[in-house]
Write a protein that holds these residues in place. Structure first.
Motif, PDB file in Angstrom:
ATOM      1  N   LEU B 191       0.729  -0.996   0.157  1.00 16.73           N
ATOM      2  CA  LEU B 191      -0.082   0.449  -0.489  1.00 16.73           C
ATOM      3  C   LEU B 191       1.242   1.434  -0.035  1.00 16.73           C
ATOM      4  CD1 LEU B 191      -2.821  -0.963   2.288  1.00 16.73           C
ATOM      5  CD2 LEU B 191      -2.583  -1.334   0.294  1.00 16.73           C
ATOM      6  N   GLU B 212      -4.320   4.168   1.468  1.00 14.83           N
ATOM      7  CA  GLU B 212      -4.075   3.423   2.277  1.00 14.83           C
ATOM      8  C   GLU B 212      -4.137   2.472   3.118  1.00 14.83           C
ATOM      9  OE1 GLU B 212      -1.565   5.818   3.023  1.00 14.83           O
ATOM     10  OE2 GLU B 212      -1.985   7.609   1.823  1.00 14.83           O
ATOM     11  N   GLU B 213      -3.606   1.766   4.399  1.00 15.17           N
ATOM     12  CA  GLU B 213      -3.352   1.003   5.129  1.00 15.17           C
ATOM     13  C   GLU B 213      -4.482   0.894   5.681  1.00 15.17           C
ATOM     14  OE1 GLU B 213      -0.429  -0.130   7.030  1.00 15.17           O
ATOM     15  OE2 GLU B 213      -1.064  -1.985   8.420  1.00 15.17           O
ATOM     16  N   HIS B 214      -5.079   2.373   6.815  1.00 15.93           N
ATOM     17  CA  HIS B 214      -5.866   2.514   7.739  1.00 15.93           C
ATOM     18  C   HIS B 214      -7.094   2.996   6.816  1.00 15.93           C
ATOM     19  CE1 HIS B 214      -3.120   1.332  10.305  1.00 15.93           C
ATOM     20  NE2 HIS B 214      -2.278   2.387  10.318  1.00 15.93           N
ATOM     21  N   ARG B 219     -10.474  -1.514   4.036  1.00 16.44           N
ATOM     22  CA  ARG B 219     -10.402  -3.136   5.535  1.00 16.44           C
ATOM     23  C   ARG B 219     -12.199  -3.555   5.097  1.00 16.44           C
ATOM     24  NH1 ARG B 219      -8.591   1.041  10.668  1.00 16.44           N
ATOM     25  NH2 ARG B 219      -9.805  -1.147  11.634  1.00 16.44           N
TER      26      ARG B 219
END
Lengths: 242, 242
Positions: B191, B212-214, B219
Motif C-alpha cells: 500500500l 492507505e492501510e487504515h 479494511r
C-alpha cells in the motif's frame, strides 16, 4: 508445467497433483505425478514430482526398485523417519542429475523437485519439499502447505482459507479450488487431478481420488464456486469516489 | 516488486498501481507508479510503471517534460491516437535503456515495463502494455485486462469474475481484490494503492482514489471478502471418497 500441492494438518495430509506433461505444445500427455510407496499398517510415503520428466521418472523408478532391498541409502521401506525418507529422495535426485544433467542441458532444464509426504509408525504425518539441489524443507504449523511447479495462481485461496484446524475434507476442497485457479490461468497444468486424503494414523491410501474432466463432482464444485464468488463480489460495496 | 493492473471495458478504464519500491529489504519506500498526462476535455493518458525505478522515473520525467513541446516523437500532448502514445512511451524507454542499460547491468536489471491507458478525443478508451523491448500489445474484448510486475497471484479473481459487461465500480472492486490477493502472497507489493476509474468519454481523472492501510473501505472490503469466501467454501460439498 506441473502443479503439486501438499497440506500437512493435525488431521492428516492432503496431497494433490495434476497430470499434464508437455515438452512443447505439440507433445502433450498425461502422466501420473503422485507415486505411493507403502508398507501395510506401518508406513505410507507419497512422492509428488515436478520438473524434467525423465529425471522424475528415473528417481521414482530407482526408489521403487530399491524399496525393501535393505540399502539404508536408498530403501524407503527401511527409512526410520520421514526426514530420512526425504533425504533418500534428495540423494536419488542428486544421483540422477550427476549422471544425466550435463547431457540434458543443451536441450533443456534437467532439474526436478518433489514433495515427499507421509507417515512412518512412531511419527505424526510429515511433509517435505525436496529442491533441485537435493536439500529439503519441512512443512510446519506456521507453513502448513508446500507447492511445486506452477505455484502462484493457486496460492491466494490457500493463504486466505487454510488454517491448522481445517478438516481433511475442507482442505481437499481448498486444494481443488487451488487447482481450478491454476488451470484457468495456465493451460500447461491439466486434468486429471490425483487427490489423496490421508487421515493421521490410518496408514491407508484408500481415499485416493482421480478427478477427470467429466467428473460430476468436479464440475459441480467449479460451478458452485464460480456462482458463489460472483454473488459474493456483487454484494461487496464499491469503492468510494476519489 | 510492483503490481499494476489495467482493465479496459466498454464502460471505461480501471487502472491501479501499488506503491512499494524496494532495492533490497532494507531500502523500502513508497513511490507513485501511476502518472497522469492530461489535456482538459481532449485527452487523458495514464502511465503505470514496473521495473527499475531509475529507468521508469527517467521515462516518465522525459515524457512530462516533452509534453506540449510539439516534437511528434516524444510529445504525448500531440499524439493523434493512443496507439501513437504507446509508441512514444516505448521509444522513450528505448532511449533511456540505450543510455543506461550497459552501466546498470553489473548492479541489477535495468529494464522496465509500462501500462499505457487512456482516451484521446475521437477514439474509445484504449489500453496498452509496453514491454522492456519497447514494443507493445493492446487490450482487446477477448483480453480485457493487462498486468505488469507480480502478476500471477492476482490473476485468478480477474479470470473468474471480469466480463465485458462489468461496470467500472464492479471492476474496481475486482481490481482491489486482485491487489489484496497479491499483497497477501508477496510482501514486496504494498500500500497505498492508487486506483483510477475513468468513465469512457469523461476526459476526467477526478475519480482517482488512494487507499492507505487504515482506509475504512479497504479494511471492510478485505474483511467482508474473507468472511464471505470462508462461508462460500464451507457451503461447498466435500469431494466424494476415493
Amino acid at each position: 508445467m506441473t502443479y503439486c500441492l501438499g497440506i500437512r494438518l493435525p488431521a492428516g495430509l492432503v496431497l494433490a497433483a495434476d497430470s499434464r506433461s508437455n515438452a512443447g505444445v505439440d507433445q502433450v500427455e498425461q502422466v501420473r505425478k503422485l507415486a505411493l510407496i507403502t508398507v501395510p499398517d506401518e508406513r505410507v510415503i507419497a512422492i509428488l514430482s515436478a520438473g524434467n520428466l525423465a529425471t522424475t521418472q528415473a528417481v521414482v523408478t530407482m526408489l521403487r526398485e530399491a524399496a525393501g532391498r535393505g540399502d539404508a541409502a536408498s530403501d524407503l521401506h527401511s527409512a526410520a523417519t520421514m526426514f530420512e525418507a526425504a533425504g533418500i529422495v534428495g540423494a536419488a535426485l542428486r544421483q540422477v542429475l550427476a549422471r544425466d544433467a550435463a547431457f540434458v542441458k543443451p536441450y533443456g532444464d534437467p532439474t526436478a523437485g518433489f514433495l515427499v509426504g507421509g507417515q512412518i509408525k512412531g511419527e505424526t504425518p510429515r511433509l517435505f519439499q525436496v529442491y533441485a539441489a537435493g536439500n529439503f524443507v519441512e512443512a510446519t504449523d506456521r507453513a502448513p502447505f508446500l507447492q511445486i511447479g506452477e505455484t502462484k495462481y493457486g496460492k491466494p485461496i490457500l493463504d486466505r482459507a487454510l488454517t491448522l484446524t481445517t478438516t481433511l475434507d475442507e482442505a481437499a476442497k481448498l486444494a481443488l479450488l487451488s487447482f481450478d485457479a491454476t488451470m484457468r490461468s495456465n493451460l500447461s497444468v491439466g486434468l486429471p487431478i490425483d487427490l489423496l486424503r490421508y487421515p493421521a494414523d490410518s496408514f491407508s491410501v484408500a481415499n485416493l481420488l482421480t478427478l477427470e474432466e467429466h467428473n460430476a463432482y468436479w464440475r459441480e464444485l467449479r460451478q458452485a464456486y464460480a456462482a458463489g464468488l460472483a454473488s459474493l463480489v456483487a454484494g461487496l460495496l464499491p469503492p468510494p469516489a476519489g
